[in-house]
Design an enzyme around this catalytic site. Sequence first.
Site, mmCIF file in Angstrom:
data_model
loop_
_atom_site.group_PDB
_atom_site.id
_atom_site.type_symbol
_atom_site.label_atom_id
_atom_site.label_comp_id
_atom_site.label_asym_id
_atom_site.label_seq_id
_atom_site.Cartn_x
_atom_site.Cartn_y
_atom_site.Cartn_z
ATOM 1 N N GLU A 140 -5.631 -3.318 -1.873
ATOM 2 C CA GLU A 140 -6.149 -4.505 -1.184
ATOM 3 C C GLU A 140 -7.211 -5.230 -2.002
ATOM 4 O OE1 GLU A 140 -5.559 -1.583 0.109
ATOM 5 O OE2 GLU A 140 -4.867 -1.691 2.182
ATOM 6 N N THR B 30 0.884 -1.179 0.000
ATOM 7 C CA THR B 30 0.000 0.000 0.000
ATOM 8 C C THR B 30 0.912 1.216 0.000
ATOM 9 O OG1 THR B 30 -0.033 0.032 2.399
ATOM 10 C CG2 THR B 30 -1.799 -1.185 1.315
ATOM 11 N N TRP C 199 -20.579 15.453 9.744
ATOM 12 C CA TRP C 199 -19.563 15.201 8.723
ATOM 13 C C TRP C 199 -19.731 16.123 7.518
ATOM 14 C CZ3 TRP C 199 -19.105 9.162 8.001
ATOM 15 C CH2 TRP C 199 -18.499 8.627 9.150
HETATM 16 P P1 ADP Z 1 -3.498 4.052 -0.556
HETATM 17 O O1 ADP Z 1 -4.686 3.471 0.165
HETATM 18 O O2 ADP Z 1 -2.248 3.779 0.144
HETATM 19 O O3 ADP Z 1 -3.666 5.481 -0.973
HETATM 20 P P2 ADP Z 1 -4.456 2.778 -2.950
HETATM 21 O O4 ADP Z 1 -3.881 3.106 -4.263
HETATM 22 O O5 ADP Z 1 -4.779 1.395 -2.663
HETATM 23 O O6 ADP Z 1 -3.403 3.270 -1.931
HETATM 24 O O7 ADP Z 1 -5.707 3.710 -2.720
HETATM 25 C C1 ADP Z 1 -6.989 3.257 -2.429
HETATM 26 C C2 ADP Z 1 -7.828 4.418 -2.016
HETATM 27 O O8 ADP Z 1 -7.865 5.408 -3.040
HETATM 28 C C3 ADP Z 1 -9.282 4.063 -1.811
HETATM 29 O O9 ADP Z 1 -9.487 3.489 -0.543
HETATM 30 C C4 ADP Z 1 -9.944 5.418 -1.956
HETATM 31 O O10 ADP Z 1 -9.834 6.193 -0.778
HETATM 32 C C5 ADP Z 1 -9.105 6.083 -3.014
HETATM 33 N N1 ADP Z 1 -9.767 5.965 -4.312
HETATM 34 C C6 ADP Z 1 -9.511 5.098 -5.295
HETATM 35 N N2 ADP Z 1 -10.302 5.318 -6.360
HETATM 36 C C7 ADP Z 1 -11.104 6.361 -6.042
HETATM 37 C C8 ADP Z 1 -12.153 7.071 -6.705
HETATM 38 N N3 ADP Z 1 -12.537 6.783 -7.939
HETATM 39 N N4 ADP Z 1 -12.748 8.072 -6.038
HETATM 40 C C9 ADP Z 1 -12.380 8.402 -4.789
HETATM 41 N N5 ADP Z 1 -11.401 7.786 -4.121
HETATM 42 C C10 ADP Z 1 -10.767 6.777 -4.731
#
Ligand code: ADP
Length: 547
Positions: free
Chosen positions: A331, A186, A449
């Site tokens: 994940e 991650t 929120w």
């Molecule tokens: P990290 O969690 O370390 O940033 P990831 O690349 O796995 O790495 O990121 C996943 C996170 O990215 C998701 O849990 C979400 O918060 C965000 N995310 C991914 N795609 C989207 C999207 N289309 N819109 C909003 N948030 C997104």
Amino acid sequence: MNGSMMQLPLLISSLLVHAERHHGEQEIVSRRVEGDIHRTTYRELAARSRRMANALAGLGIKSGDRVATLAWNGHRHLELYYAVSGSGAVLHTLNPRLHADQVVYIADHAEDEALFFDLTFLPLVEAIAHRVKTIKTFVVMTDRAHMPAASKIPNLLCYEELAAASSDAFAWPSFDENQASSLCYTSGTTGNPKGVLYSHRSTVLHTFAIALPDALNCSARDSILPVVPMFHVNAWGLPYAACMMGSKLVFPGPGLDGKSLYELFEYERVTLSAGVPTVWQGLLGYVDANDLKFSTMRRTVIGGSACPPAMMKTFQERYDVQVLHAWGMTEMSPVGTVAALKGSQVGLDAPTRFAIQAKQGRAVYGVDMKIVGADGAELPWDGVQSGELMVRGPWVIDQYFKGEGGDPLVKDGEGDGWFPTGDVATIDASGFMQITDRSKDVIKSGGEWIGSIDLENIAMAHPSVAMAACIAATHAKWDERPLLVVVKKPNAEVTRDELLAFYEGRIAKWWTPDDVVFVEAIPLGATGKMLKNRLREQYGRHLLDKS
Ligand code: ADP
């Protein structure tokens, strides 16, 4: 009674075997670090992957060993995708944008045995080579002519020499489909990086799912350019899906600026691309400034962070490029949802359709999701109530590599485990999920929120705003209030009051940010996402200091 069908395991090597036999002539084009445009085919890819599988065996790599890469999107990286996983070892794609200390931490944690890297990353590899504990072999992904004349790393190996010295006769081994295939960490925007270990089965099932028409919609007629790096959750699975479908693949290498990307899109007749919003900003800036059009590109997948609706509008209305808004995470291999319209929605008026497409989308088959309240009880799918998003499915993590952090799953009444995503979302009656925030980015004002993504999307729709982040700033009365951090477009002018006035009528009045801070740049993490925690450290006291 069992069914009486063949028990062939779902192995990554089967994708390559299929591509070679059925799409052998299909092209793979790479802009390489060496500066040239390289052309190959799936037939040649398969032969060279077999050579590398032999080379890996010669280097002493055994089943289950971790083999790391520090590499751009390119044909050699693709060869390693298949050679390493196909031969039973584990491909560990390191993110070269991380700090050297993090790369050392991750390589040690993964216990990588070998490291293959692009020339670009020689300085980084030289900085870490004497610090990493387990890497015994360093291979530069180039030919002899481009090998560094002198290096601090002893016994640097040359990729093309290894390939040339190895036979292309190699029978891909068969093994349990649950065997580990690849490893990603991650990105650490939330604490220490943790390893996510994919299996052959999870990868092949994910590949089936993402190639479908209502997901990333890949076909043998597509020319696919993944801008999303192969070190960022396996380029969202596109290197596998392209092999499964026999699509042409176009790799941008290190050229991720608007001009380099645009040239490849046009010359290679790219029809489908994929990347995070920040990358598209650069591309759209270039296309706009030079008054260009896309002659073949018709679809682009945008995900990784929320796609600002203003960007979606520009792509769709000005350039006739359909945006496939997708959500997922490391994940989840990573794809979970895609905002593809349902039949009943196609006839809706344009603004309503657009609002649906701007959501993060509905679950692809294989992923189930739900939202839960603070008490863990499932919330209704009414598009209004928001709660923590939980997922499960055969390509969703069960536990982190080496059991790090304990059991991440939340068990529901029936004893089933759900993975808590850390995202806060609504789900509407049609099953379209919309992320309102990540739980750690939520702004809690007087106990209520406020979703930072909505506030950012509005700011991004202002013609003078290049990038916007909305963070929680500590407030004497309300605990937290939204603070807008903005990068202006070059030569554009806009004041704090004009920006705040822009929110009028677009959002509940009490959601309007309390103040605006103008900055030169917003810090981005290793996968191109805004580092809001960094902004919070810097500006979290802004409202207190002002009052
Ligand atoms: P990290 O969690 O370390 O940033 P990831 O690349 O796995 O790495 O990121 C996943 C996170 O990215 C998701 O849990 C979400 O918060 C965000 N995310 C991914 N795609 C989207 C999207 N289309 N819109 C909003 N948030 C997104």
